[in-house]
Design a protein around this motif. Structure first.
Motif, PDB file in Angstrom:
ATOM      1  N   THR A  35     -57.136  55.803 -50.512  1.00 48.49           N
ATOM      2  CA  THR A  35     -57.747  56.445 -51.676  1.00 48.49           C
ATOM      3  C   THR A  35     -58.386  57.774 -51.257  1.00 48.49           C
ATOM      4  O   THR A  35     -57.699  58.697 -50.848  1.00 48.49           O
ATOM      5  CB  THR A  35     -58.784  55.518 -52.331  1.00 48.49           C
ATOM      6  OG1 THR A  35     -59.801  55.166 -51.381  1.00 48.49           O
ATOM      7  CG2 THR A  35     -58.128  54.243 -52.824  1.00 48.49           C
ATOM      8  N   SER A  36     -59.702  57.866 -51.348  1.00 49.93           N
ATOM      9  CA  SER A  36     -60.397  59.106 -50.992  1.00 49.93           C
ATOM     10  C   SER A  36     -61.878  58.805 -50.814  1.00 49.93           C
ATOM     11  O   SER A  36     -62.359  57.742 -51.233  1.00 49.93           O
ATOM     12  CB  SER A  36     -60.221  60.145 -52.103  1.00 49.93           C
ATOM     13  OG  SER A  36     -60.910  59.733 -53.279  1.00 49.93           O
ATOM     14  N   PHE A 161     -53.278  45.624 -55.128  1.00 46.39           N
ATOM     15  CA  PHE A 161     -53.513  46.407 -56.342  1.00 46.39           C
ATOM     16  C   PHE A 161     -53.439  47.920 -56.097  1.00 46.39           C
ATOM     17  O   PHE A 161     -52.864  48.651 -56.900  1.00 46.39           O
ATOM     18  CB  PHE A 161     -54.872  46.048 -56.952  1.00 46.39           C
ATOM     19  CG  PHE A 161     -54.958  44.628 -57.430  1.00 46.39           C
ATOM     20  CD1 PHE A 161     -53.979  44.096 -58.258  1.00 46.39           C
ATOM     21  CD2 PHE A 161     -56.008  43.809 -57.055  1.00 46.39           C
ATOM     22  CE1 PHE A 161     -54.053  42.789 -58.702  1.00 46.39           C
ATOM     23  CE2 PHE A 161     -56.093  42.498 -57.489  1.00 46.39           C
ATOM     24  CZ  PHE A 161     -55.105  41.985 -58.312  1.00 46.39           C
ATOM     25  N   VAL A 162     -54.037  48.383 -55.013  1.00 50.69           N
ATOM     26  CA  VAL A 162     -54.037  49.824 -54.743  1.00 50.69           C
ATOM     27  C   VAL A 162     -52.631  50.322 -54.436  1.00 50.69           C
ATOM     28  O   VAL A 162     -52.233  51.405 -54.869  1.00 50.69           O
ATOM     29  CB  VAL A 162     -54.999  50.162 -53.585  1.00 50.69           C
ATOM     30  CG1 VAL A 162     -54.911  51.654 -53.221  1.00 50.69           C
ATOM     31  CG2 VAL A 162     -56.442  49.813 -53.970  1.00 50.69           C
ATOM     32  N   SER A 163     -51.857  49.524 -53.711  1.00 47.67           N
ATOM     33  CA  SER A 163     -50.490  49.934 -53.379  1.00 47.67           C
ATOM     34  C   SER A 163     -49.612  50.029 -54.626  1.00 47.67           C
ATOM     35  O   SER A 163     -48.625  50.774 -54.647  1.00 47.67           O
ATOM     36  CB  SER A 163     -49.867  48.963 -52.372  1.00 47.67           C
ATOM     37  OG  SER A 163     -49.773  47.656 -52.930  1.00 47.67           O
ATOM     38  N   PHE A 164     -49.989  49.289 -55.683  1.00 43.68           N
ATOM     39  CA  PHE A 164     -49.237  49.354 -56.941  1.00 43.68           C
ATOM     40  C   PHE A 164     -49.837  50.379 -57.907  1.00 43.68           C
ATOM     41  O   PHE A 164     -49.456  50.422 -59.078  1.00 43.68           O
ATOM     42  CB  PHE A 164     -49.185  47.985 -57.610  1.00 43.68           C
ATOM     43  CG  PHE A 164     -48.101  47.091 -57.063  1.00 43.68           C
ATOM     44  CD1 PHE A 164     -46.788  47.198 -57.518  1.00 43.68           C
ATOM     45  CD2 PHE A 164     -48.381  46.175 -56.058  1.00 43.68           C
ATOM     46  CE1 PHE A 164     -45.787  46.382 -57.006  1.00 43.68           C
ATOM     47  CE2 PHE A 164     -47.388  45.357 -55.540  1.00 43.68           C
ATOM     48  CZ  PHE A 164     -46.084  45.462 -56.010  1.00 43.68           C
ATOM     49  N   GLY A 165     -50.781  51.173 -57.400  1.00 48.26           N
ATOM     50  CA  GLY A 165     -51.287  52.288 -58.179  1.00 48.26           C
ATOM     51  C   GLY A 165     -52.440  51.993 -59.109  1.00 48.26           C
ATOM     52  O   GLY A 165     -52.724  52.785 -60.014  1.00 48.26           O
ATOM     53  N   PHE A 169     -59.623  50.653 -60.409  1.00 48.46           N
ATOM     54  CA  PHE A 169     -59.571  49.364 -61.111  1.00 48.46           C
ATOM     55  C   PHE A 169     -59.203  48.242 -60.132  1.00 48.46           C
ATOM     56  O   PHE A 169     -59.823  47.173 -60.131  1.00 48.46           O
ATOM     57  CB  PHE A 169     -58.533  49.428 -62.235  1.00 48.46           C
ATOM     58  CG  PHE A 169     -58.346  48.129 -62.977  1.00 48.46           C
ATOM     59  CD1 PHE A 169     -59.167  47.800 -64.041  1.00 48.46           C
ATOM     60  CD2 PHE A 169     -57.352  47.228 -62.593  1.00 48.46           C
ATOM     61  CE1 PHE A 169     -59.007  46.596 -64.728  1.00 48.46           C
ATOM     62  CE2 PHE A 169     -57.175  46.021 -63.269  1.00 48.46           C
ATOM     63  CZ  PHE A 169     -58.010  45.711 -64.342  1.00 48.46           C
ATOM     64  N   GLY A 170     -58.220  48.484 -59.291  1.00 47.66           N
ATOM     65  CA  GLY A 170     -57.813  47.488 -58.311  1.00 47.66           C
ATOM     66  C   GLY A 170     -58.888  47.226 -57.269  1.00 47.66           C
ATOM     67  O   GLY A 170     -59.062  46.091 -56.808  1.00 47.66           O
ATOM     68  N   VAL A 171     -59.632  48.276 -56.910  1.00 48.24           N
ATOM     69  CA  VAL A 171     -60.718  48.121 -55.937  1.00 48.24           C
ATOM     70  C   VAL A 171     -61.806  47.212 -56.496  1.00 48.24           C
ATOM     71  O   VAL A 171     -62.284  46.293 -55.814  1.00 48.24           O
ATOM     72  CB  VAL A 171     -61.299  49.502 -55.564  1.00 48.24           C
ATOM     73  CG1 VAL A 171     -62.566  49.341 -54.726  1.00 48.24           C
ATOM     74  CG2 VAL A 171     -60.267  50.332 -54.805  1.00 48.24           C
ATOM     75  N   LEU A 172     -62.193  47.443 -57.740  1.00 48.97           N
ATOM     76  CA  LEU A 172     -63.250  46.634 -58.356  1.00 48.97           C
ATOM     77  C   LEU A 172     -62.787  45.197 -58.605  1.00 48.97           C
ATOM     78  O   LEU A 172     -63.545  44.241 -58.403  1.00 48.97           O
ATOM     79  CB  LEU A 172     -63.694  47.285 -59.664  1.00 48.97           C
ATOM     80  CG  LEU A 172     -64.248  48.712 -59.538  1.00 48.97           C
ATOM     81  CD1 LEU A 172     -64.568  49.273 -60.920  1.00 48.97           C
ATOM     82  CD2 LEU A 172     -65.480  48.741 -58.645  1.00 48.97           C
ATOM     83  N   LEU A 173     -61.541  45.051 -59.052  1.00 53.32           N
ATOM     84  CA  LEU A 173     -61.006  43.707 -59.284  1.00 53.32           C
ATOM     85  C   LEU A 173     -60.921  42.938 -57.968  1.00 53.32           C
ATOM     86  O   LEU A 173     -61.192  41.728 -57.923  1.00 53.32           O
ATOM     87  CB  LEU A 173     -59.620  43.805 -59.932  1.00 53.32           C
ATOM     88  CG  LEU A 173     -58.913  42.481 -60.230  1.00 53.32           C
ATOM     89  CD1 LEU A 173     -59.754  41.625 -61.180  1.00 53.32           C
ATOM     90  CD2 LEU A 173     -57.532  42.740 -60.832  1.00 53.32           C
ATOM     91  N   GLY A 174     -60.566  43.625 -56.898  1.00 58.20           N
ATOM     92  CA  GLY A 174     -60.496  42.984 -55.593  1.00 58.20           C
ATOM     93  C   GLY A 174     -61.827  42.424 -55.149  1.00 58.20           C
ATOM     94  O   GLY A 174     -61.899  41.365 -54.521  1.00 58.20           O
ATOM     95  N   TYR A 175     -62.909  43.122 -55.485  1.00 58.57           N
ATOM     96  CA  TYR A 175     -64.248  42.628 -55.150  1.00 58.57           C
ATOM     97  C   TYR A 175     -64.531  41.292 -55.842  1.00 58.57           C
ATOM     98  O   TYR A 175     -65.004  40.338 -55.213  1.00 58.57           O
ATOM     99  CB  TYR A 175     -65.296  43.648 -55.561  1.00 58.57           C
ATOM    100  CG  TYR A 175     -66.718  43.166 -55.387  1.00 58.57           C
ATOM    101  CD1 TYR A 175     -67.358  43.250 -54.163  1.00 58.57           C
ATOM    102  CD2 TYR A 175     -67.425  42.606 -56.458  1.00 58.57           C
ATOM    103  CE1 TYR A 175     -68.656  42.792 -54.002  1.00 58.57           C
ATOM    104  CE2 TYR A 175     -68.718  42.143 -56.307  1.00 58.57           C
ATOM    105  CZ  TYR A 175     -69.331  42.237 -55.074  1.00 58.57           C
ATOM    106  OH  TYR A 175     -70.618  41.779 -54.919  1.00 58.57           O
TER     107      TYR A 175
END
Length: 478
Positions: A35-36, A161-165, A169-175
């Motif tokens: 990400t960044s 999730f991040v690899s699928f773009g 949103f994917g970062v927060l869902l992963g938490y």
């Protein structure tokens, strides 16, 4: 009580926390690369807000639960009372988030985070309550395992999730997924069951919590005050670099954290029987090992901070000074957490209450002043200064209730070993050239080996204890 067993238990907890550290490290590495710094900064503020919300649903109840459950009587009732109180406090907290959702979104930097604050706060509450029960059962290593499960579950979710773009949103869902998986595993490890508590159980928890709540605030203040203040004055990208620096230094605190957690459970039990001599012996022996990672970390940090950060990306090099300063704060915190846990285990939370009030106020004021005048590096300087003060106060109070000797000779020999390591690296590491990631890892590993050999040769008690632990482990395997 054989100290070899205590040390082995501490090492077991340490190993689980090494797993946690590796998982967290890989997660932060993945976010930094995939990400960044901006996303990492938003995520860091999201976590900081969740920890603030957790304080409002905790108010020291979890710390009180650890103490009461560890005493061995009516454990199920105390655990149930803890869960009831925390869930009851979650309701007004959730309502407050709903009312102030726009302000929270503006502060964190994204409106996307607000729905995840509800799910994230709830799952974190459940996991921490289960961990408190496990610590009370003296399953400190298993409690630490839950943190590793959470970190691994979060990491795997991020990769997916991040690899699928899906980005932030994917970062927060992963938490949320990581916390949920850890809670399920914790329920499987927990022997405690729900059992109807009485008014006396609630009263007993609050009797301890009226002092220990400030300890919970202090823990989060220590970890998140600098981040929360940075969120007011600094852009998200710098917060991302700062949090990466904080995570990197965390490995140096793992052994001290494991030792302090193990000491709490054992000394809490010994204090019931007034076995002062055994308590003193445990504390004195533990202080030999408390700073054994952080001491060389101070030397190594001055040498490798910049090339280590560069592994995550060139934009992270600016955090080198922050890493060096935060390592010093980790060293003092290593000793402070041992003093603090022993004071609480001796059922004197009133003493830590005084220490923690001073720390919170000083930490907050110093952070605001330093960040506004010096910049983001000031957050690290302020946090370190506040921790040095807290360590001194904790030492003063523990000396007022317990007579013990600090193993100064062994600690100085550990310092000498770190200096020997630093001198060797000074001649071996090419100062003029930029280290490649592989070279950085090789030199750090070499420095660790030099330090380990030096400590084993110079510190007799460490050498004997290491041999005893290995012999004990071999007997178990046999």
């Amino acid at each position: 009580m054989n100290y070899t067993n205590v040390l082995r238990s501490s090492l077991g907890t340490f190993v689980t926390r090494i797993g946690l550290s590796v998982a967290v490290f890989l997660g932060i590495f993945y976010l930094a690369v995939a990400t960044s710094p901006v996303v990492l900064g938003i995520y860091s503020l999201f976590i900081a807000v969740i920890r603030v919300l957790d304080l409002l649903t905790n108010v020291g109840i979890s710390e009180a639960a650890q103490k009461r459950i560890s005493e061995g009587t009516e454990r199920d009732e105390f655990f149930t009372a803890t869960l009831v109180v925390r869930l009851g406090l979650f309701v007004p907290v959730g309502i407050s988030v709903t009312i102030y959702h726009q302000q929270i979104a503006t502060y964190i930097g994204s409106g996307l985070v607000v729905p995840f604050l509800f799910a994230g706060s709830f799952t974190f509450l459940v996991r921490k309550t289960i961990e408190a029960g496990l610590v009370g059962e003296k399953k400190v290593a298993q409690a630490g395992l839950l943190q590793s499960v959470y970190a691994i579950g979060q990491l795997m979710s991020w990769i997916l999730f991040v690899s699928f773009g899906y980005g932030l949103f994917g970062v927060l869902l992963g938490y949320v997924i990581g916390q949920t998986v850890a809670s399920v595993v914790g329920l499987l490890l927990l022997e405690l069951r729900l059992k109807r508590p009485t008014v006396q159980h609630f009263r007993s928890l609050f009797e301890f919590a009226k002092y220990s709540w400030i300890g919970a605030v202090t823990t989060q203040s220590w970890i998140w005050t600098d981040t929360l203040v940075l969120g007011l004055f600094v852009v998200s990208s710098f917060i991302g670099v700062y949090e990466l620096s904080w995570q990197i230094t965390g490995v140096l605190f793992l052994l001290a954290s494991a030792i302090s957690s193990t000491l709490f459970a054992n000394i809490s039990e010994l204090s019931i029987h007034d076995e002062t001599e055994r308590i003193t012996d445990l504390l004195e022996r533990s202080l030999v090992y408390t700073g054994i990672l952080a001491i060389p970390g101070v030397v190594g940090g001055m040498i490798f901070a910049e090339p280590l950060l560069a592994i995550f990306g060139e934009e992270y090099r600016v955090g080198a000074t922050v890493v060096a300063v935060l390592i010093l704060s980790r060293l003092f915190h290593s000793y402070e957490v041992v003093f603090g846990n022993v004071i609480n285990a001796l059922d004197r939370p009133d003493l830590m209450f005084r220490t923690n009030v001073v720390f919170i106020l000083v930490n907050l004021v110093l952070n605001v002043v330093a960040v506004t005048t010096i910049g983001w590096v000031g957050a690290a300087l302020a946090t370190t200064g506040a921790m040095i003060l807290k360590t001194g106060l904790s030492y003063r109070y523990i000396r007022s209730i317990l007579t013990f000797s600090v193993p100064i000779e062994e600690i100085l020999l550990e310092v000498l070993s770190a200096l020997i390591m630093g001198a060797c690296l000074w001649f071996l590491v090419p100062v003029s050239s930029t280290l490649l990631p592989f070279e950085t890892i090789v030199f750090i590993s070499l420095g660790a080996a030099i330090y380990a050999v030096s400590v084993l040769l110079l510190v007799e008690r460490v050498r004997i204890a290491t041999a005893d632990v290995f012999r004990s482990l071999l007997r178990i395997k046999a």
